[in-house]
Design a protein around this motif. Structure first.
Motif, short mmCIF file in Angstrom:
data_model
loop_
_atom_site.label_atom_id
_atom_site.label_comp_id
_atom_site.label_asym_id
_atom_site.label_seq_id
_atom_site.Cartn_x
_atom_site.Cartn_y
_atom_site.Cartn_z
N ASN A 145 -4.82 1.88 -20.43
CA ASN A 145 -3.99 1.01 -21.26
C ASN A 145 -2.65 0.71 -20.60
N TYR A 146 -2.10 1.71 -19.92
CA TYR A 146 -0.84 1.50 -19.19
C TYR A 146 -1.04 0.45 -18.10
N PHE A 147 -2.17 0.56 -17.37
CA PHE A 147 -2.42 -0.40 -16.30
C PHE A 147 -2.69 -1.79 -16.87
N ASP A 148 -3.28 -1.85 -18.07
CA ASP A 148 -3.47 -3.15 -18.72
C ASP A 148 -2.14 -3.84 -18.95
N GLY B 142 2.56 -3.43 -5.28
CA GLY B 142 1.77 -2.51 -4.46
C GLY B 142 1.35 -3.10 -3.14
N ARG B 143 1.14 -4.43 -3.11
CA ARG B 143 0.75 -5.09 -1.86
C ARG B 143 1.86 -5.08 -0.82
N LEU B 144 3.08 -4.74 -1.24
CA LEU B 144 4.23 -4.77 -0.33
C LEU B 144 4.62 -3.38 0.17
N ILE B 145 3.93 -2.34 -0.31
CA ILE B 145 4.32 -0.97 -0.01
C ILE B 145 3.32 -0.33 0.95
N PRO B 146 3.78 0.23 2.08
CA PRO B 146 2.87 0.87 3.03
C PRO B 146 2.06 1.98 2.36
N ALA B 147 0.81 2.14 2.80
CA ALA B 147 -0.12 3.17 2.32
C ALA B 147 -0.66 2.84 0.93
N ILE B 148 0.17 2.25 0.06
CA ILE B 148 -0.29 1.87 -1.27
C ILE B 148 -1.00 0.52 -1.23
N ARG B 149 -0.63 -0.30 -0.25
CA ARG B 149 -1.14 -1.67 -0.16
C ARG B 149 -2.66 -1.73 -0.24
N GLN B 150 -3.35 -0.85 0.50
CA GLN B 150 -4.81 -0.87 0.51
C GLN B 150 -5.40 -0.19 -0.72
N LEU B 151 -4.63 0.66 -1.39
CA LEU B 151 -5.17 1.50 -2.45
C LEU B 151 -4.95 0.94 -3.85
N ILE B 152 -4.03 -0.01 -4.01
CA ILE B 152 -3.67 -0.49 -5.33
C ILE B 152 -4.85 -1.15 -6.04
N SER B 153 -5.83 -1.63 -5.28
CA SER B 153 -7.00 -2.27 -5.89
C SER B 153 -7.89 -1.27 -6.60
N ILE B 154 -7.81 0.01 -6.23
CA ILE B 154 -8.69 1.02 -6.81
C ILE B 154 -8.37 1.29 -8.28
N PRO B 155 -7.10 1.59 -8.65
CA PRO B 155 -6.83 1.74 -10.08
C PRO B 155 -7.05 0.46 -10.87
N ALA B 156 -6.87 -0.69 -10.22
CA ALA B 156 -7.15 -1.97 -10.90
C ALA B 156 -8.63 -2.06 -11.26
#
Length: 231
Positions: A122-125, A135-149
């Motif tokens: 619900n928080y991510f919603d 997240g696309r602008l942050i190193p290391a998180i850039r590739q991973l932000i799609s997973i919680p989405a």
């Protein structure tokens, strides 16, 4: 037809791969390697977009037929495809695994249950769009932000739009770096300079992550309502 050399076996030797890419750069390789970079395979976009933009702007070498504008667009489309891979893997595989763990005795031992997972969803919603973009602008998180989405089943259209915009900003920065280096740096110094400026970009990304973390903590711990006035 001109034959290209095979990709070096030591793909993780950045300088070796960088030189190979400079010698063989084209739109197809920009797209393919950005798909890889944005998926679950760790791969730095910094060795793709800046040299491609450099070659396009200097109008020399393998990238002589490219345009810096299209380098950025193709790289962004590749990043979007790679993000979709992560999103659907998380949706089809990661989501069932997370819920199975939340319902298990082991999950309860770690204080994780279905209610908490649903609360996180619900928080991510509510904040998924801005989280995906930043997240696309942050190193290391850039590739991973799609997973919680994917796990949170973020609206796919919203996910695509904010992933594209975030990747576009990042690739525009890398393209601008290649454009600037094309006028100031000879080809033999390109890898060294890209590495140098990539460190600055990385620290900039970490600073952005720190600002976002402070903002999240501030909103998490600030009082939710006005204190009752004493009569």
């Amino acid at each position: 037809m001109v034959m290209i050399d095979l990709i070096p076996l030591s793909l993780f030797n950045a300088s070796e791969f960088f030189q190979w890419f400079v010698d063989n750069a084209n739109y197809t390789f920009v797209f393919v390697f950005m798909v890889i970079e944005s998926s679950f395979i760790p791969f730095p976009s910094e060795v793709i977009v800046p040299p491609a933009a450099y070659l396009a702007c200097s109008n020399a070498g393998a990238g002589a037929g490219m345009n810096v504008f299209w380098v950025v667009i193709v790289a962004t489309l590749g990043a979007l495809v790679g993000a979709f891979i992560n999103y659907y893997l998380a949706l089809w595989i990661g989501r069932p695994v997370v819920y199975a763990f939340a319902d298990s005795r082991m999950g309860h031992m770690f204080l994780i249950n279905r209610e908490k997972v649903e609360k996180a969803e619900n928080y991510f919603d509510r904040h998924g769009a801005i989280s995906t973009f930043i997240g696309r602008l942050i190193p290391a998180i850039r590739q991973l932000i799609s997973i919680p989405a994917g796990i949170a089943r973020m609206n796919i259209v919203q996910f695509a739009i904010f992933t594209f915009l975030g990747a576009l900003v990042w690739n525009s920065v890398l393209g601008a770096l290649g454009f600037w280096l094309s006028a100031t740096v000879p080809p033999e110094q390109l890898f060294e300079k890209v590495e140098q400026y990539n460190q600055y970009l990385t620290w900039g990304g970490y600073c952005l992550a720190g600002i976002c973390l402070i903002f999240i903590l501030f909103n998490a711990f600030r009082p939710s309502g006005k204190k009752n006035k004493e009569i």
